[in-house]
Design an enzyme around this catalytic site. Structure first.
Site, PDB file in Angstrom:
ATOM      1  N   ASP A 158       0.867  -1.159   0.000  1.00 23.70           N
ATOM      2  CA  ASP A 158       0.000   0.000   0.000  1.00 23.70           C
ATOM      3  C   ASP A 158       0.920   1.230   0.000  1.00 23.70           C
ATOM      4  OD1 ASP A 158      -3.213   0.554   1.603  1.00 23.70           O
ATOM      5  OD2 ASP A 158      -2.091   1.781   0.177  1.00 23.70           O
TER       6      ASP A 158
HETATM    7  C1  GLC Z   1      -4.267   4.377  -0.144  1.00 26.26           C
HETATM    8  C2  GLC Z   1      -5.149   3.200   0.192  1.00 26.26           C
HETATM    9  C3  GLC Z   1      -5.189   2.153  -0.882  1.00 26.26           C
HETATM   10  C4  GLC Z   1      -5.059   2.836  -2.227  1.00 26.26           C
HETATM   11  C5  GLC Z   1      -3.641   3.374  -2.305  1.00 26.26           C
HETATM   12  C6  GLC Z   1      -3.378   4.122  -3.620  1.00 26.26           C
HETATM   13  O1  GLC Z   1      -3.597   4.826   0.998  1.00 26.26           O
HETATM   14  O2  GLC Z   1      -4.938   2.529   1.428  1.00 26.26           O
HETATM   15  O3  GLC Z   1      -6.426   1.437  -0.731  1.00 26.26           O
HETATM   16  O4  GLC Z   1      -5.294   1.924  -3.271  1.00 26.26           O
HETATM   17  O5  GLC Z   1      -3.341   4.223  -1.206  1.00 26.26           O
HETATM   18  O6  GLC Z   1      -4.143   5.307  -3.647  1.00 26.26           O
END
Ligand code: GLC
Length: 746
Positions: free
Chosen positions: A276
């Site tokens: 993430d």
């Molecule tokens: C965010 C979220 C994730 C998302 C990623 C890209 O913090 O936790 O679900 O896909 O970053 O935006």
């Protein structure tokens, strides 16, 4: 002028992935490309960068092979330029994988995933995901960070909006449907790689506070939180994302047991794993990694293939290979996984997009109709004291009021960066367009946004209500109160909404309350004063026409709750498939204001309940009313005893006993009465939507493999344990009488 090795490498890359090669040919060709790559180029493929427009530094990163993927660019011309740089100016000409958070629609916004789950219509959800993929890939985006299949049992958590709610089975079914919808059959450039997230247990963040630790023991991990991920992987998900939370001290991004033992060895996942956002480096904050180099080593050695925006791979992996802390063969495996997905998406054949296509595809009739139907099926009728549907022939003047009546941005909900609010149709606009010629529509918002405090505004709304024959109040949550990092300790309506509802009710006019929100809310007061409550989890672009058609009877509500609505914020977490405990609530217990003044240490019941709100939620999982009524016969089993390899056939008759043609979601629940570890009082094991005309009956059958009753018991092996079971077929998780059956050992 490029040297000959560059040209030969490009020709090799282009030739490697001629369309239609088999998996073994594909892998063999990946090997040849891999053999051409320097260590730095390999590491570059494992790096994902967020870009906004064309910038010299990002162009240079792509040109130098320092990025395998970019996210957050949605302009097709800019995406094409980045792809051109990757294909023509980098040494090996490896295309980029372009990503975006397309959580419930791209341009055309569908109901939030919690709303999609409320439809209990996996085929419609798959279809919507397929159309969304066509809309997104028309802009050059080929990877979405969806579906999110985190079982969520705490409505304080803002991200419950992105899940399919509290139930393991429902999250599994909906997650697999979205994967199939996004990816299609990978036969053309409309295939959008899915990314199942957040692996694992993020929905159990303690106290519903986002990013907080989770404490999920191995058995609950296996029986509750992992199955939706396994279902999505089995549905062919191409990628998976690690979760922010540490589970019992181990961050998702550094959990080798999950990423290797479970995901690769047990499930045979052959896609790739992305972190993430910055979660690799955040293992330093967790106190799980000493520094960036340590974080890179832990992430890579735990099974992470791509680093989203923490840069620890590009900063440290070369040095870690030199020191032996990381093996290059593990880097090779990560790159193989990434190249394999790029190949399956056909990116080596053609990574470019027809820039004119986006305008043709976006907001087209098919996707707008699918968004409308999903919003229609997702709305849940919680209460109706004879006021819905509104009979247009019997009213002259309608008041439309409340902060959500004409809130096009808020109606779309969280994660809707690319939805254009100008294309959103609100309830006010829909009602005016559809009924403005038949009745006088008064609009007096009262409050202009969900957190507003305004006695003056309420007074204006009440004055308008006195002139109306029926009040249509639209309340709920602004979009910003839902989603990532937007958690609430108190899940009641904000601002002066409750006061406004009470004041409107005091006029004595029929009060129809429509609530649009990103989570279950505590509607205890509202349920006492509103004559009807229709709940819509942020319904998206076409929410207005859908809600209007439901309120005026052009359509009949069929949605069911995918998450429990608590009786009080302090009741959370609460969910239907709980264990019974040794002292289950009996219903005869003494409640707070019934405690005799002289009571000292006398027992008030000594069972599992809360003195000030009892035990039961306000509205249970699976609940939802219709404008008609449905009658269920007792379910009939084809046998009384089954062996572990049998299939249980459950037959029941459903009758529409009311006045409206309507659709019911019949639900199949099972209880394992005794297990080597305590089993939940109920578990959803099947559901189906059944449409019937007034007075019509039908006989229907669920087929339930006994193996679906398997669970991880005391010895932590997954198996069906012989014993006695109860089984229900009903319209929600609290109705119906059970029938019994037994499973006998082979
Ligand atoms: C965010 C979220 C994730 C998302 C990623 C890209 O913090 O936790 O679900 O896909 O970053 O935006």
């Amino acid at each position: 002028m490029r040297n000959s090795s560059y040209v030969s490498a490009c020709l090799l890359a282009m030739s490697l992935f001629a369309a239609g090669c088999s998996r073994t040919e594909e892998d063999a060709r990946i090997e040849r490309l891999l053999s051409q790559m320097t260590l730095q180029e390999k590491i570059g493929q494992m790096n994902q960068l967020s870009v906004a427009g064309l910038t010299p530094d990002m162009e240079a990163a792509v040109r130098n092979g320092a990025a395998g993927s970019i996210l957050n660019e949605v302009n097709p011309e800019i995406i094409n330029e980045y792809q051109r740089i990757a294909m023509e100016e980098s040494r090996l000409g490896i295309p980029l994988l372009v990503a975006r958070d397309i959580i419930h629609g791209f341009r055309t916004v569908f109901p939030i995933p919690l709303g999609m789950a409320s439809t209990f219509d996996p085929e419609l959800v798959r279809y919507g995901a397929r159309l969304t993929a066509q809309e997104a890939t028309a802009s050059g985006i080929r990877w979405t960070f969806s579906p999110m299949v985190d079982v969520s049992r705490d409505a304080r958590w803002g991200r419950i909006a992105e899940s399919s709610g509290e139930d393991t089975y429902l999250n599994a079914v909906m997650g697999a449907s979205m994967v199939r919808g996004y990816q299609g059959d990978c036969s053309d450039s409309t295939s959008l790689a899915a990314c199942v997230k957040h692996f694992v247990g993020y929905g159990a963040s303690e106290s519903g506070r986002d990013y907080n630790s989770t404490y999920i023991p191995p058995r609950a991990l296996r029986n509750v939180y992992l199955p939706p991920f396994e279902a999505a992987v089995k549905a062919g998900a191409m990628t998976l994302m690690t979760s922010f939370n540490d589970n019992d001290g181990v961050p998702g991004t550094g959990n080798a047991f999950l990423l290797k033992d479970v995901l690769r060895d047990e499930w045979g996942f052959d896609g790739f794993v992305v972190t993430d956002w910055a979660s690799a480096a955040e293992m330093i904050q967790h106190g799980f990694a000493r520094d960036g180099k340590d974080a890179a080593s832990i992430a890579l050695n735990s099974g992470v293939d791509m680093d989203m925006m923490s840069h620890v791979f590009t900063a440290h992996l070369e040095e870690l290979v030199a020191s032996g802390a990381v093996k290059e063969k593990d880097i090779d495996n990560a790159v193989r996984n990434i190249l394999r997905i790029k190949s399956r998406l056909g990116l080596f054949d053609n990574p470019y997009v027809d820039v004119d296509r986006a305008a043709e595809v976006q907001y087209n009739d098919s996707i707008m109709d699918a968004a409308y139907r999903t919003a229609l099926e997702s709305a849940i009728l919680l209460r109706n004291e004879g006021v819905l549907p509104v009979d247009i022939s019997r009213v002259r003047r309608i008041l439309v009021t409340g902060p959500m009546a004409d809130a096009p941005h808020d109606q779309m909900g969280t994660w809707t960066f690319d939805g254009q609010k100008e294309c959103t149709v609100t309830p006010l606009v829909a009602i005016r367009e559809m009924y403005g010629d038949d009745v006088e529509v008064i609009y007096e918002p009262g409050l202009t946004y969900s957190r507003e405090f305004s006695q003056r505004g309420i007074a204006a709304a009440v004055a308008a209500a006195r002139k109306a024959d029926v009040i249509l109040a639209f309340m709920g949550e602004e979009a910003i109160l839902s989603g990532e990092a937007h958690c609430l300790a108190d899940i009641t309506l904000k601002g002066d909404q409750r006061k406004m509802i009470a004041a409107l009710a005091a006029t004595g006019k029929p009060l129809v309350l429509t609530v649009m929100a990103g989570r279950p809310l505590v509607l205890d007061e509202e349920s006492r004063v509103a004559d009807a409550i229709l709940f819509s989890f942020h319904p998206g672009t076409m929410g207005g026409p859908a809600i209007a058609d439901l309120l005026f009877g052009k359509a009949v509500p069929s949605g069911k709750l995918p998450a429990t609505f608590p009786a009080a914020s302090g009741q959370v977490p609460c969910y239907y498939s709980h264990n019974n405990t040794g002292r289950p609530f009996r219903g005869t217990e003494t409640m707070l204001y019934d405690i005799p003044r002289e009571a000292s240490q006398t027992s008030l019941g000594n069972t599992s309940y809360m003195l000030d709100c009892g035990f039961y939620p306000l509205y249970p999982f699976g609940y939802g009313l219709s404008y008609t009524e449905f009658g269920y016969s007792a379910p009939v089993l084809d046998r009384q005893e089954y062996s572990p390899d049998d299939v249980i056939r459950v037959t029941f008759t459903l009758t529409n006993t009311g006045r409206y043609a309507a659709t019911e979601v019949a639900q199949l629940y099972v209880r394992d009465l005794v297990g080597s570890s305590a089993r939940p009082v109920k578990e959803l094991k099947g559901f189906r939507r059944i449409s019937l005309a007034p007075g019509e009956s039908g006989e229907y059958t669920f087929e339930l493999p006994v193996q679906d009753l398997a669970f991880y018991g005391l010895d932590m092996t997954r198996k069906v344990e012989p014993g006695d079971f109860h089984l229900w077929v009903a319209g929600d998780s609290v109705s119906g009488e059970p029938v019994s059956f037994s499973v006998v050992a082979d």
